[in-house]
Scaffold this motif. Structure first.
Motif, PDB file in Angstrom:
ATOM      1  N   GLU A  86     -29.924  78.704 -21.742  1.00 12.92           N
ATOM      2  CA  GLU A  86     -30.435  79.988 -22.215  1.00 12.92           C
ATOM      3  C   GLU A  86     -29.712  81.128 -21.514  1.00 12.92           C
ATOM      4  O   GLU A  86     -29.287  80.988 -20.371  1.00 12.92           O
ATOM      5  N   GLY A  87     -29.631  82.260 -22.193  1.00  8.82           N
ATOM      6  CA  GLY A  87     -29.016  83.453 -21.638  1.00  8.82           C
ATOM      7  C   GLY A  87     -28.053  84.043 -22.658  1.00  8.82           C
ATOM      8  O   GLY A  87     -28.228  83.863 -23.867  1.00  8.82           O
ATOM      9  N   ARG A  88     -27.032  84.724 -22.162  1.00  2.49           N
ATOM     10  CA  ARG A  88     -25.983  85.214 -23.067  1.00  2.49           C
ATOM     11  C   ARG A  88     -24.944  84.111 -23.152  1.00  2.49           C
ATOM     12  O   ARG A  88     -23.964  84.081 -22.401  1.00  2.49           O
ATOM     13  N   GLN A 142     -24.064  82.623 -26.469  1.00  2.00           N
ATOM     14  CA  GLN A 142     -23.429  82.530 -27.783  1.00  2.00           C
ATOM     15  C   GLN A 142     -22.491  83.712 -27.954  1.00  2.00           C
ATOM     16  O   GLN A 142     -22.807  84.821 -27.547  1.00  2.00           O
ATOM     17  N   VAL A 191     -19.549  83.946 -26.512  1.00  2.00           N
ATOM     18  CA  VAL A 191     -18.803  84.183 -25.268  1.00  2.00           C
ATOM     19  C   VAL A 191     -17.936  82.974 -24.900  1.00  2.00           C
ATOM     20  O   VAL A 191     -17.606  82.768 -23.742  1.00  2.00           O
ATOM     21  N   ASN A 244     -24.432  75.648 -30.971  1.00  2.07           N
ATOM     22  CA  ASN A 244     -25.364  76.767 -30.948  1.00  2.07           C
ATOM     23  C   ASN A 244     -26.654  76.366 -31.650  1.00  2.07           C
ATOM     24  O   ASN A 244     -26.622  75.668 -32.669  1.00  2.07           O
ATOM     25  N   GLY A 265     -30.724  81.000 -30.189  1.00  4.10           N
ATOM     26  CA  GLY A 265     -29.828  81.671 -29.253  1.00  4.10           C
ATOM     27  C   GLY A 265     -29.381  80.814 -28.085  1.00  4.10           C
ATOM     28  O   GLY A 265     -28.521  81.224 -27.308  1.00  4.10           O
ATOM     29  N   ARG A 266     -29.949  79.626 -27.947  1.00  2.66           N
ATOM     30  CA  ARG A 266     -29.533  78.728 -26.873  1.00  2.66           C
ATOM     31  C   ARG A 266     -28.316  77.924 -27.309  1.00  2.66           C
ATOM     32  O   ARG A 266     -27.969  77.866 -28.481  1.00  2.66           O
ATOM     33  N   GLN A 270     -17.576  85.252 -19.350  1.00  2.00           N
ATOM     34  CA  GLN A 270     -18.298  86.208 -20.193  1.00  2.00           C
ATOM     35  C   GLN A 270     -19.781  85.859 -20.343  1.00  2.00           C
ATOM     36  O   GLN A 270     -20.566  86.663 -20.826  1.00  2.00           O
ATOM     37  N   ALA A 271     -20.173  84.654 -19.952  1.00  2.00           N
ATOM     38  CA  ALA A 271     -21.552  84.193 -20.149  1.00  2.00           C
ATOM     39  C   ALA A 271     -22.470  84.684 -19.030  1.00  2.00           C
ATOM     40  O   ALA A 271     -22.028  85.039 -17.940  1.00  2.00           O
ATOM     41  N   ARG A 272     -23.759  84.685 -19.347  1.00  2.00           N
ATOM     42  CA  ARG A 272     -24.797  84.895 -18.347  1.00  2.00           C
ATOM     43  C   ARG A 272     -25.841  83.798 -18.583  1.00  2.00           C
ATOM     44  O   ARG A 272     -26.534  83.790 -19.602  1.00  2.00           O
ATOM     45  N   ASP A 282     -29.237  82.096 -17.820  1.00  2.00           N
ATOM     46  CA  ASP A 282     -30.537  82.384 -17.229  1.00  2.00           C
ATOM     47  C   ASP A 282     -31.312  81.116 -16.882  1.00  2.00           C
ATOM     48  O   ASP A 282     -32.097  81.109 -15.938  1.00  2.00           O
TER      49      ASP A 282
END
Length: 88
Positions: free
Chosen positions: A9-11, A13, A15, A36, A40-41, A66-68, A70
């Motif tokens: 989970e996070g940013r 997709q 990236v 994907n 969003g996961r 580029q990802a974050r 979480d």
């Protein structure tokens, strides 16, 4: 051989998370898929030697630049995993 399912989970997709995961997994000799999900996961299913799975697991906690990330959930995967590592 060990098989594991990861939900990231996070940013994650848009990236290059899936393509970067494929590169890491292939480098480690793992089979599986990164895809994907509609929520969003990113789902990663990986199979191979336990040490290689642990290395990938560590990488998934930060992903590409580029990802974050979480959160990473991990669970056993009991279904067959085809050879190679693909992006779905």
């Amino acid at each position: 051989m060990l098989a594991v399912r990861f939900l990231i989970e996070g940013r994650v997709q848009g990236v290059f998370f899936r393509a970067s995961t494929r590169e890491q997994a292939r480098r480690l000799g793992l089979a599986g898929i990164a895809r994907n999900l509609a929520d969003g996961r990113v789902e990663v299913i990986a199979a191979g030697e336990p040490g290689a799975i642990e290395t990938l697991a560590g990488w998934l906690h930060h992903g590409p630049p580029q990802a974050r990330v979480d959160r990473v959930e991990r669970s056993p995967w009991m279904a067959q995993v085809p050879p190679g590592f693909e992006v779905g």
